[in-house]
Design a protein around this motif. Structure first.
Motif, PDB file in Angstrom:
ATOM      1  N   ARG A  65     106.878  20.216  68.814  1.00  0.00           N
ATOM      2  CA  ARG A  65     107.379  19.021  69.490  1.00  0.00           C
ATOM      3  C   ARG A  65     106.378  17.881  69.294  1.00  0.00           C
ATOM      4  N   GLY A  66     106.871  16.751  68.828  1.00  0.00           N
ATOM      5  CA  GLY A  66     106.032  15.557  68.694  1.00  0.00           C
ATOM      6  C   GLY A  66     105.336  15.427  67.361  1.00  0.00           C
ATOM      7  N   VAL A  67     105.503  16.398  66.460  1.00  0.00           N
ATOM      8  CA  VAL A  67     104.759  16.316  65.193  1.00  0.00           C
ATOM      9  C   VAL A  67     105.180  15.086  64.390  1.00  0.00           C
ATOM     10  N   THR A  68     106.467  14.756  64.459  1.00  0.00           N
ATOM     11  CA  THR A  68     106.952  13.579  63.743  1.00  0.00           C
ATOM     12  C   THR A  68     107.096  12.388  64.694  1.00  0.00           C
ATOM     13  N   ASN A  69     107.496  12.669  65.895  1.00  0.00           N
ATOM     14  CA  ASN A  69     107.780  11.639  66.897  1.00  0.00           C
ATOM     15  C   ASN A  69     106.880  11.845  68.102  1.00  0.00           C
ATOM     16  N   GLN A  70     105.557  11.491  67.992  1.00  0.00           N
ATOM     17  CA  GLN A  70     104.929  10.569  67.081  1.00  0.00           C
ATOM     18  C   GLN A  70     103.445  10.892  67.035  1.00  0.00           C
ATOM     19  N   LEU A 123     104.075   6.761  54.478  1.00  0.00           N
ATOM     20  CA  LEU A 123     104.720   7.859  53.760  1.00  0.00           C
ATOM     21  C   LEU A 123     104.752   9.111  54.644  1.00  0.00           C
ATOM     22  N   GLY A 124     105.361  10.185  54.118  1.00  0.00           N
ATOM     23  CA  GLY A 124     105.479  11.436  54.887  1.00  0.00           C
ATOM     24  C   GLY A 124     106.923  11.678  55.285  1.00  0.00           C
ATOM     25  N   HIS A 125     107.236  12.966  55.536  1.00  0.00           N
ATOM     26  CA  HIS A 125     108.599  13.312  55.945  1.00  0.00           C
ATOM     27  C   HIS A 125     108.599  14.288  57.124  1.00  0.00           C
ATOM     28  N   GLY A 126     109.434  13.986  58.083  1.00  0.00           N
ATOM     29  CA  GLY A 126     109.644  14.892  59.215  1.00  0.00           C
ATOM     30  C   GLY A 126     111.076  14.737  59.703  1.00  0.00           C
ATOM     31  N   GLY A 127     111.471  15.602  60.641  1.00  0.00           N
ATOM     32  CA  GLY A 127     112.838  15.508  61.129  1.00  0.00           C
ATOM     33  C   GLY A 127     113.033  16.250  62.442  1.00  0.00           C
ATOM     34  N   ARG A 128     114.322  16.288  62.878  1.00  0.00           N
ATOM     35  CA  ARG A 128     114.717  16.936  64.139  1.00  0.00           C
ATOM     36  C   ARG A 128     113.968  16.366  65.340  1.00  0.00           C
ATOM     37  N   VAL A 129     113.717  15.077  65.297  1.00  0.00           N
ATOM     38  CA  VAL A 129     113.088  14.459  66.459  1.00  0.00           C
ATOM     39  C   VAL A 129     114.095  14.488  67.606  1.00  0.00           C
ATOM     40  N   PRO A 165     115.432  20.617  68.906  1.00  0.00           N
ATOM     41  CA  PRO A 165     114.610  21.805  68.672  1.00  0.00           C
ATOM     42  C   PRO A 165     114.094  21.835  67.232  1.00  0.00           C
ATOM     43  N   ASN A 166     112.918  22.443  67.071  1.00  0.00           N
ATOM     44  CA  ASN A 166     112.310  22.635  65.750  1.00  0.00           C
ATOM     45  C   ASN A 166     112.001  21.327  65.023  1.00  0.00           C
ATOM     46  N   GLU A 167     111.536  20.354  65.794  1.00  0.00           N
ATOM     47  CA  GLU A 167     110.988  19.135  65.195  1.00  0.00           C
ATOM     48  C   GLU A 167     109.906  19.552  64.197  1.00  0.00           C
ATOM     49  N   TYR A 168     109.912  18.929  63.029  1.00  0.00           N
ATOM     50  CA  TYR A 168     108.978  19.355  61.978  1.00  0.00           C
ATOM     51  C   TYR A 168     108.453  18.168  61.193  1.00  0.00           C
ATOM     52  N   ALA A 169     107.375  18.430  60.444  1.00  0.00           N
ATOM     53  CA  ALA A 169     106.907  17.500  59.405  1.00  0.00           C
ATOM     54  C   ALA A 169     106.368  18.356  58.273  1.00  0.00           C
ATOM     55  N   THR A 170     106.585  17.928  57.026  1.00  0.00           N
ATOM     56  CA  THR A 170     106.045  18.718  55.913  1.00  0.00           C
ATOM     57  C   THR A 170     104.542  18.487  55.832  1.00  0.00           C
ATOM     58  N   VAL A 171     103.825  19.568  55.470  1.00  0.00           N
ATOM     59  CA  VAL A 171     102.368  19.475  55.377  1.00  0.00           C
ATOM     60  C   VAL A 171     101.979  18.532  54.235  1.00  0.00           C
ATOM     61  N   ALA A 172     102.678  18.637  53.121  1.00  0.00           N
ATOM     62  CA  ALA A 172     102.380  17.746  51.983  1.00  0.00           C
ATOM     63  C   ALA A 172     102.594  16.286  52.385  1.00  0.00           C
ATOM     64  N   GLY A 173     103.633  16.039  53.151  1.00  0.00           N
ATOM     65  CA  GLY A 173     103.934  14.679  53.587  1.00  0.00           C
ATOM     66  C   GLY A 173     102.878  14.132  54.541  1.00  0.00           C
TER      67      GLY A 173
END
Lengths: 465, 465
Positions: free
Chosen positions: B117-122, B428-434, B437-445
């Protein structure tokens, strides 16, 4: 003999009250299953302690306790009861006592009361019945009737497995009359007696994202998408809103009123007698309601109350309902809905009308999850069980207010339609706030209830002859 | 210098990732307050570790962390961020990991992701920003700008106390530009950059029994009374249903669209450029939605998405929503509702329109409980912060998809309208499901994000001159 039983109840009242409170302290919430096996065992033990045979008979959910006391008499009473109660979840902050502590409190205008979930609906009357049978024996008498017990654990779930039980165990349920004991006095002592019940159909309406639109992946999406994705929450709200006029007086489902029967002459006569003593305002005020839907009183209001079916939202939920803000388009919205049916409405037909209504209004995607249903049941002043009950009230100096039937529901069609025996339900005593926080019964009323049930058993034996 | 910073990020990536995961493991749910003081302290410590001054400044609810790093430079960046996240209540069964364990999982089609939770937002971008500043210092450089921090704890509650904070601490917020860092790549790597945000108005609609009818005593009554008592649950459903057409395309509140501005030539030009690369179907499918409300694509669909206000039900609740059946007339029904506003709509005016609508339709009894609101904010391709961001994307070989504004909301009007400075948001970077459940961000991103922010800071210093 009746006097000796009454005296015994008076002299042993503290023990009866203690037995009652102990019985109430056992939670038995059929909705989540809490305490159900323990409660069934307590009921079985009570019947055995009275010298009867008893058995906890499994059903697909909560067992029925069956029992029989052979008093060597020509006539048999089928005593129907329930050992389950309503949930208390969500009400915790509103109770003035622990809901299962068997506490006694002085309530304003009522005096000493037991405040406990199920005390009135319906474990107080059940343990009262056991206390009465024990008192008859202890006072040196024989039971005036053989008694067969059918005590179910799913009344609050709509008695969903009781029809199957009756069908499967018909041979063990042979009887001359059926009875369900209740506290039937209002707070002023007036007896309100009912000659039947409405039917009930309980189901859930579920709107989910799907081909029509909305989030279909079983998870909510960010609320900003509401601009271009449709929402199951709006969909359920819109679908529900098509079913009722804004004044909530009229249900707009096609055919909803088609099977509503003309009121019988028997019932019309009761209504005419009932109207002068019927005090709508007191009932309304006791419920903290400021106005009825209808600007009516007397017979016209009674007719609305008794002979109109309802469509009620018991609960609705979707999306984020906790603290704070969370902007989402929910993936699902659910409403728990019940229909109360009056003669001659039938559950299958009503369910079908709801389905057709949804389909016709473009809501074919909304799922109807059937929960349970049973039809209404009606009896008349002429049946021996009702006659015995009315004689009982008379002997206590009370002129009962006689209602054609109850606004609520119970599976009494199993007696009238399936087993084909006369039935009645009632008894003295007063309680209230059933299905609500701080359900109560007055201690004085509980004692009076036991005495009235003792009288009733003797009068029923006479009426059955 | 930029290359050295990028190299430093690559060489120290395992440490950066670990710092990020540690930061994410601290829950910080503004909705119920869980972990908020601890999170504010972590943010303060980060700024201090970078050699800045920092202060946890109380507000009526969750504090704002203010900070400043004086790099001895002529220009100052106001870095806006948030340390709070959305609740996870009700989602527990849907998470594939503990929501605050900082776990790494391979997700189909995405590769290694942090799921939290919160990895992408924010909070991912926030800790990323700290990592970048540390990397610039460690690589032997000076920060190209002074940095002032304003990190709030109520973004998910609509930033309700941020306007007051900005008003009260204006003198500590002097800056030449404002920036909010985000993962702005979609799953295919495309950069989606936004030049503004919609506004939001969040409120609750509450129907309770009262003079109009319904249970007014703060407790439900037995469901059989639905025949003659009106129900707050029906009332809320009916009132809501008057606000939207059944196809959910049009909000029927009088005046709802009155203040919607004509689309500017600047935005029309962006839309024309955006339409060819705008892939509506991919976005829709990523959200598991089968169809849009509108049978449109390209510019016409974009115009609906960006320039139409919404009325969304975030949540609704009434009566019994637990297991099993409970036949009651609820005493209260509540809906959490938000309105997303577009230029030139104003929160006060919209709230007033809702009130008037309810009154005019006979629902004067329904309470509107205001939660929070802020207006939209818009910027253009000409401002130095946006120019620096677009140069950054170009240097990474990415042609950004430029949107006139975001479908979502953020309190950027505080920069554009209150502080009067240019702002931008991205990275840059990519994440989703803000908010899901299962909010995520890619490690490479996440790694790429840090590099892009480093580049941006140098380019911003140049643009500000």
């Amino acid at each position: 003999m009746i006097e000796r039983v009454h005296r015994h109840i008076d002299e042993h009242w503290p023990a009866h009250l203690e037995a009652t409170r102990a019985f109430l302290r056992q939670p038995s919430i059929s909705g989540d299953g809490a305490g159900m096996p323990e409660m069934a065992a307590l009921v079985r033990e009570r019947i055995e302690a009275l010298g009867g045979r008893a058995e906890v008979v499994p059903t697909p959910l909560h067992p029925v306790v069956w029992g029989h006391i052979d008093a060597g008499k020509p006539r048999t009473l089928l005593y129907y009861g329930m050992y389950d109660v309503q949930p208390v979840v969500g009400e915790e902050r509103d109770w003035i006592v622990e809901p299962f502590a068997g506490e006694i409190r002085d309530l304003p205008g009522l005096g000493e009361c037991v405040v406990n979930r199920g005390v009135t609906n319906q474990k107080g009357p059940l343990i009262g019945f056991f206390n009465v049978l024990e008192a008859i024996r202890a006072a040196g008498g024989e039971l005036p009737l053989n008694v067969t017990f059918m005590i179910e654990g799913e009344e609050e779930l709509g008695s969903r497995n009781l029809p199957g039980f009756v069908r499967d165990h018909r041979d063990r349920l042979g009887a001359d009359a059926a009875f369900f004991s209740m506290y039937n006095q209002d707070r002023d002592g007036k007896v309100v007696s009912y000659l039947g019940v409405k039917g009930i159909l309980f189901f859930e309406l579920i709107a989910r994202g799907g081909e029509w639109g909305g989030p279909a992946g079983g998870r909510a999406v960010h609320g900003s998408n509401a601009v271009w994705y449709a929402s199951p929450a709006w969909r359920l709200v819109q679908a529900l809103a098509t079913m009722l006029t804004p004044d909530q007086k009229h249900i707009t489902i096609d055919g909803f009123y088609d099977d509503v029967a003309t009121i019988s002459p028997h019932d019309e006569a009761l209504l005419a007698r009932l109207a002068p003593t019927f005090d709508a305002a007191t009932r309304r005020e006791a419920d903290d309601v400021r106005r009825f839907k209808y600007d009516l009183d007397g017979v016209p209001l009674l007719k609305k109350y008794l002979y109109q079916p309802t469509l009620n939202i018991d609960g609705i939920i979707a999306g984020h309902t906790g603290e704070g803000t969370k902007t989402i388009v929910p993936f699902e919205a659910r409403a728990k809905v019940d229909i109360r049916m009056v003669p001659d409405q039938q559950p299958d037909r009503m369910l079908d009308l709801v389905r057709r209504h949804l389909d016709r209004h473009g809501y074919a995607d909304i799922e109807i999850k059937f929960e349970d249903a049973y039809k209404w049941a009606k009896t008349t002043v002429d049946n021996p069980a009702v006659r015995a009950l009315l004689r009982t009230y008379g002997e206590f100096g009370i002129e009962p207010e006689l209602w054609p039937h109850l606004g609520g529901s119970a599976p009494f069609y199993l007696f009238s339609d399936v087993l084909g025996i006369p039935f009645a339900f009632g008894g003295l005593g007063h309680g209230g706030r059933v299905h609500s926080p701080n359900e109560y019964a007055t201690v004085a009323g509980m004692r009076l209830h036991e005495k009235s049930i003792a009288t009733f058993l003797y009068r029923l034996a006479e009426e059955l002859g």
